[in-house]
Design an enzyme around this catalytic site. Structure first.
Site, PDB file in Angstrom:
ATOM      1  N   HIS A 107       0.799  -1.291   0.165  1.00 17.26           N
ATOM      2  CA  HIS A 107      -0.050  -0.104   0.067  1.00 17.26           C
ATOM      3  C   HIS A 107       0.833   1.314  -0.006  1.00 17.26           C
ATOM      4  CE1 HIS A 107      -4.190  -1.332   0.363  1.00 17.26           C
ATOM      5  NE2 HIS A 107      -3.741  -2.509   1.119  1.00 17.26           N
ATOM      6  N   LYS A 137      -8.733  13.930   4.011  1.00 20.68           N
ATOM      7  CA  LYS A 137      -8.024  12.835   4.219  1.00 20.68           C
ATOM      8  C   LYS A 137      -7.031  12.843   5.248  1.00 20.68           C
ATOM      9  CE  LYS A 137      -6.537  14.073  -0.050  1.00 20.68           C
ATOM     10  NZ  LYS A 137      -6.408  12.852  -0.861  1.00 20.68           N
ATOM     11  N   ARG A 138      -6.430  11.697   5.829  1.00 21.15           N
ATOM     12  CA  ARG A 138      -5.344  12.135   6.747  1.00 21.15           C
ATOM     13  C   ARG A 138      -4.497  13.403   6.742  1.00 21.15           C
ATOM     14  NH1 ARG A 138      -5.301   7.954  10.978  1.00 21.15           N
ATOM     15  NH2 ARG A 138      -3.793   9.312  11.693  1.00 21.15           N
ATOM     16  N   LYS A 180       0.682  14.307   1.345  1.00 18.37           N
ATOM     17  CA  LYS A 180      -0.630  14.853   0.751  1.00 18.37           C
ATOM     18  C   LYS A 180      -0.709  16.391   0.786  1.00 18.37           C
ATOM     19  CE  LYS A 180      -3.108  10.773   2.815  1.00 18.37           C
ATOM     20  NZ  LYS A 180      -3.807  10.262   1.675  1.00 18.37           N
ATOM     21  N   THR A 221      -8.321   6.816  -2.620  1.00 23.42           N
ATOM     22  CA  THR A 221      -9.658   6.419  -2.820  1.00 23.42           C
ATOM     23  C   THR A 221     -10.697   7.548  -2.665  1.00 23.42           C
ATOM     24  OG1 THR A 221      -9.731   5.466  -0.815  1.00 23.42           O
ATOM     25  CG2 THR A 221      -9.296   4.089  -2.495  1.00 23.42           C
ATOM     26  N   LYS A 245     -14.353   8.572  -4.558  1.00 25.92           N
ATOM     27  CA  LYS A 245     -15.670   9.188  -4.325  1.00 25.92           C
ATOM     28  C   LYS A 245     -16.152  10.390  -4.644  1.00 25.92           C
ATOM     29  CE  LYS A 245     -14.057   6.889  -0.018  1.00 25.92           C
ATOM     30  NZ  LYS A 245     -13.238   7.165   1.588  1.00 25.92           N
TER      31      LYS A 245
HETATM   32  C1  LIG Z   1     -12.026   7.330   1.726  1.00 20.97           C
HETATM   33  C2  LIG Z   1     -11.448   7.827   3.058  1.00 20.97           C
HETATM   34  C3  LIG Z   1     -10.110   7.769   3.215  1.00 20.97           C
HETATM   35  C4  LIG Z   1      -9.222   7.939   2.106  1.00 20.97           C
HETATM   36  O1  LIG Z   1      -8.992   9.011   1.554  1.00 20.97           O
HETATM   37  P1  LIG Z   1      -7.759   9.507   0.648  1.00 20.97           P
HETATM   38  O2  LIG Z   1      -7.963  10.683  -0.068  1.00 20.97           O
HETATM   39  O3  LIG Z   1      -7.348   8.392  -0.522  1.00 20.97           O
HETATM   40  O4  LIG Z   1      -6.619   9.502   1.411  1.00 20.97           O
HETATM   41  C5  LIG Z   1      -9.743   8.117   4.554  1.00 20.97           C
HETATM   42  N1  LIG Z   1     -10.531   8.503   5.523  1.00 20.97           N
HETATM   43  C6  LIG Z   1     -11.978   8.160   5.392  1.00 20.97           C
HETATM   44  C7  LIG Z   1     -12.667   8.445   6.349  1.00 20.97           C
HETATM   45  C8  LIG Z   1     -12.447   7.787   3.908  1.00 20.97           C
HETATM   46  O5  LIG Z   1     -13.560   7.804   3.947  1.00 20.97           O
END
Ligand SMILES: *Cc1c(COP(=O)(O)O)cnc(C)c1O
Length: 834
Positions: free
Chosen positions: A376, A567-568, A573, A675, A679
């Protein structure tokens, strides 16, 4: 023991033959009322929506359980090949609304609750998130098991039942404050404890060798401190297809004799207190995202997951096939979600040899044909290594097995590259040095028949960089599986208004075949359709505003561009780059450079690992900048900056439908896939992004014209590293220079001198691994293109429709079909249900 209630010789009691439960509004109302008053013992005087939530959940859960048993029996009767998804994290979020959708009873439940005078929305909101994961990796596991059930694949998820999930984030004085998340405080009606399937897990002790009756060397692992792993099962329903798979989560518990021993010595109270040591193992999720953690407790967690899950699969095998393992690998495979459960490679060897008497060669052949590993991340700080000393002390038998695997493996390498000692050293499972370490990723590669990355670029970089030696040895093991997200939760359930418009326009086939969204393309040219699309999007923005209204003291307007990065919080990032842009916009307003202005609300959310100093500083910076901007009357509606606290799955379900612009701005080569980007795209947001992770594939699907690209490519980043000079870049860019000046003169830290020094220093460092400054100009220019596009609302809406239409590839149904066709090779099992 609970499993001793019925003696084998007795006929089976006929207690399982109950008529199946109805799905009509009346059936639901009746069962809801019975659950509320009889099972929960509440009446109309109880005001808390929580019990209504529980009564409704019990009503829905009972309907899943019937299908669950059908599915379980079908798998067993057909003796089908099965896969097991081993993951330290399952970021499930809420269960109820997803269960309703997948059972096909959303409308009926809505009516039922209306009939009894309850607001369904309020009940749904009272369910806590199951936050058993950090971010993308854990959420991927949750989306995967949804798709496996929808595709009717016999796949079981195995994980840990943490008593405390991901911490709750609040903000005080602009800083992150962590609160423990005791999500099980009010119970969890979705899980069923199955103490009859508990297993013993060993720790510590030592090993002894002896010769058995057949003259073979046998190893015993003795004087161990054992604990029990107790399974808790949660149903995982497929989309309206009768399949209900299982997520089995392990809880650590003390063994019975654990206290007895001590009791005999007279220390009753202390021995009972010592139960905590055992139960602590699954007490808390480690809140580090993409970061290794060398703590003994974490290794105990990993071993618990691997050992309990393998013992469970083997027990099922022995029950159905006896102790013959010749066909075990034909019928079982294990997908390892990152290296976290990769000790399973050594544990399967131990169970097959020490417990079931197989030879090394027979056990190794099985292991290598059942394990598959998903990587990952390429970030060096995330690569797990365990100190050999700790390993020996905690898991002496497993350490021996790993040494032996390594000896066999290095012999293979020597044959392939005779005399290449450098390569032997590089590839060894043991890192040599003042301290020895076990390289878990290498153990996973050596023990697996498949190794995959999670987006095209990431898989390519694994083969050319991190795992190059292994790729040269075994090219056929390596493959790519681009991530996805489940369209049930991330479109059908979270954006019902858009879902309805889609279904009305192209039918409902998209829910299980997301490539059908292609059919939307011609409608992008239909003016009336665009108008409806725009209305739906604006309403989603309004809902997001309403949802956040109580929490936030800023006034957001729907006609502004909603620019979102959730995101985190991680340096790679580059939330910092986003903040630099916001400061630049603020500077333009203050300079009066506001011709053709586009109003913009920048929303940023995410949790920082509690020990990650820079990530916490970035949160503080966002809040301080927000404080200045949002209280400046000269800025007004032109620009807002908001930090969204406590980002989690249920928050994202409201955020992604209300987003215009999705920020995917990581340093190229650092985000394995992402991911969140998928979304947003599915819900019609446009992406501003670098050529990183799955962004590349998103742009391929939607076309260059419908994606805001900026920044250096991965190879340009690597090239620039040799002569990166951020200070002169700042000097040569007036806008950037002014932004840095505002930061350095303390404009956003008036009463807190120097608090952002470390942030400023990182931006100006030639060693900055994330090269934030290098991408500033290109980012600002791309944001100008965004503004231009947003000014032309009709053009924006067209692009929005095309983004949704092009998102078909990013369904986990597609991802899982690829895992199945190329790695698992399972046959779907249709389930009949009346
Ligand atoms: C989808 C999702 C992530 C992943 O987000 P990235 O932008 O790909 O880092 C992290 N936390 C939550 C709660 C999510 O729904």
């Amino acid at each position: 023991m609970p499993n001793k209630i019925f003696k084998k010789s007795q006929p089976k009691p006929s207690i399982t033959l109950v008529p199946s439960l109805g799905l009509d509004v009346d059936d639901l109302v009746t069962d809801f009322k019975r659950n509320y008053s009889h099972r929960l013992g509440r009446d109309q005087n109880c005001r808390s929506p929580h019990y209504a939530y529980e009564a409704l959940s019990l009503t829905v859960s009972d309907r899943l359980i019937e299908r669950w048993k059908n599915t379980y029996n079908a798998y067993r009767d057909q003796d089908c090949r099965r896969a097991y998804y081993l993951s330290m994290e399952f970021l499930m979020g809420r269960t109820l609304s997803n269960a309703m959708l997948n059972l096909g009873i959303s409308d009926a439940v809505h009516k039922a609750m209306h009939d009894v005078g309850l607001e369904l929305e309020e009940l749904l909101e009272s369910e806590p998130d199951a936050g058993l994961g950090n971010g993308g990796l854990g959420r991927l596991a949750a989306c995967f098991i949804d798709s496996c059930a929808t595709l009717q694949l016999p796949v079981t998820g195995y994980g840990l039942r943490y008593e405390y999930g991901m911490f709750t984030q609040t903000i005080a004085n602009g800083e992150q404050v962590e609160k423990p998340d005791h999500w099980l405080r009010y119970g969890n009606i979705w899980e069923i404890e199955r103490s009859e399937y508990a297993y013993r897990i060993k720790f510590g002790g030592h090993t002894e060798r002896h010769i058995d009756e057949n003259g073979n060397v046998r190893v015993c692992w003795l004087d161990t401190h054992d604990i029990l792993a107790i399974p808790y099962d949660t149903p995982v329903p497929g989309y309206q297809n009768g399949t209900v798979n299982t997520l089995r989560l392990w809880k650590a518990a003390a063994t019975e004799e654990f206290d007895l021993q001590e009791f005999n010595a007279g220390d009753y109270a202390e021995s009972v207190a010592a139960k905590n040591t055992a139960e602590n193992i699954t007490m808390v999720l480690y809140p580090n995202d993409a970061n290794e953690n060398g703590k003994a407790l974490r290794l105990r967690q990993q071993y618990l997951l691997a050992s309990a899950s393998l013992q469970d699969v083997i027990a099922g095998w022995v029950r159905d096939h006896g102790r013959h393992f010749a066909h075990f690998a034909e019928k079982n495979c294990f997908q390892l979600n990152d290296t976290h459960p990769s000790i399973a490679v050594a544990e399967l060897m131990r169970l097959l040899m020490d417990i079931h008497g197989l030879s090394w060669d027979a056990a190794w052949k099985i292991t290598r044909n059942t394990m598959a590993y998903t990587n990952h991340t390429l970030l060096p700080e995330a690569l797990e290594r365990w100190s050999v000393g700790l390993f020996k002390q905690l898991l002496p038998r497993l350490m021996e097995i790993i040494f032996e695997i390594n000896a066999h493996f290095l012999a293979e390498v020597s044959t392939h590259w005779p005399g290449d000692n450098e390569r032997l050293k590089r590839m060894s499972l043991i890192e040599e040095g003042p301290q020895q370490y076990v390289r878990m990723a290498y153990l996973a590669i050596v023990g697996s028949y498949s190794v995959n990355g999670v987006a095209e670029l990431h898989s390519k970089l694994l083969q050319q960089g991190l795992f190059r030696d292994f790729y040269e040895l075994w090219p056929q093991k390596f493959n790519n599986k681009t991530n996805g997200v489940t369209p049930r939760r991330w479109l059908a359930a979270c954006n019902p208004e858009l879902a309805e418009l889609l279904t009305e326009t192209i039918g409902d086939g998209w829910i299980t075949d997301l490539s059908e969204l292609q059919k939307l393309k011609p409608f992008a040219e239909d003016k009336k359709f665009r108008k409806r699309w725009h209305t739906v999007q604006q309403e989603a923005k309004q809902r997001l505003i309403d949802f956040k209204k109580q929490e936030l003291d800023v006034d957001l307007k729907v006609n502004a561009l909603f620019d979102v990065q959730v995101k985190r919080i991680h340096e790679y990032k580059r939330q910092l780059l986003n903040v630099l842009h916001v400061i630049h916009l603020y500077d333009r307003i203050k300079r009066g450079d506001i011709a053709n202005w586009t109003n913009r609300c920048v929303l940023i959310g995410g949790k920082a690992a509690p020990g990650y100093f820079m990530a916490k500083k970035i949160i503080k910076l966002i809040n301080n900048v927000a404080n200045v901007i949002n209280h400046d009357p000269e800025v007004g509606d032109k620009l807002k900056l908001v930090f969204l606290p406590n980002y989690r799955v249920s928050a994202m379900e409201k955020i992604c439908p209300g987003t215009d612009l999705s920020e995917q701005i990581s340093t190229a080569g650092k985000e394995a896939s992402g991911t969140g980007n998928m979304k947003f795209m599915m819900n019609g947001a446009l992406t501003i992004g670098t050529l990183d992770g799955a962004n590349i594939e998103i742009r391929e699907e939607v076309g260059d014209d419908n994606f805001f690209l900026f920044g250096l490519t991965e190879s340009q980043v690597e090239e620039l590293r040799h002569h990166y000079d951020p200070v002169s870049m700042i000097e040569n860019d007036v806008d950037l220079k002014r932004v840095l000046m505002l930061l350095e003169c303390g404009h956003f830290s008036q009463f807190e001198p120097g608090i952002f020094d470390a942030v400023i220093a990182s931006l100006k460092s030639p060693q900055d691994p994330w090269m934030t400054v290098a991408d500033f100009r290109s980012f600002i220019d791309a944001q100008k293109q965004v503004e231009k596009a947003y000014k032309d609302q009709d053009r924006w809406t067209r692009m929005s429709i095309l983004n949704c239409a092009g998102s078909g590839k990013f369904s986990t149904d597609r991802t899982i079909n690829e895992y199945n066709q190329e790695i698992w090779k399972l046959t779907p099992v249709p389930i009949s249900h009346p």
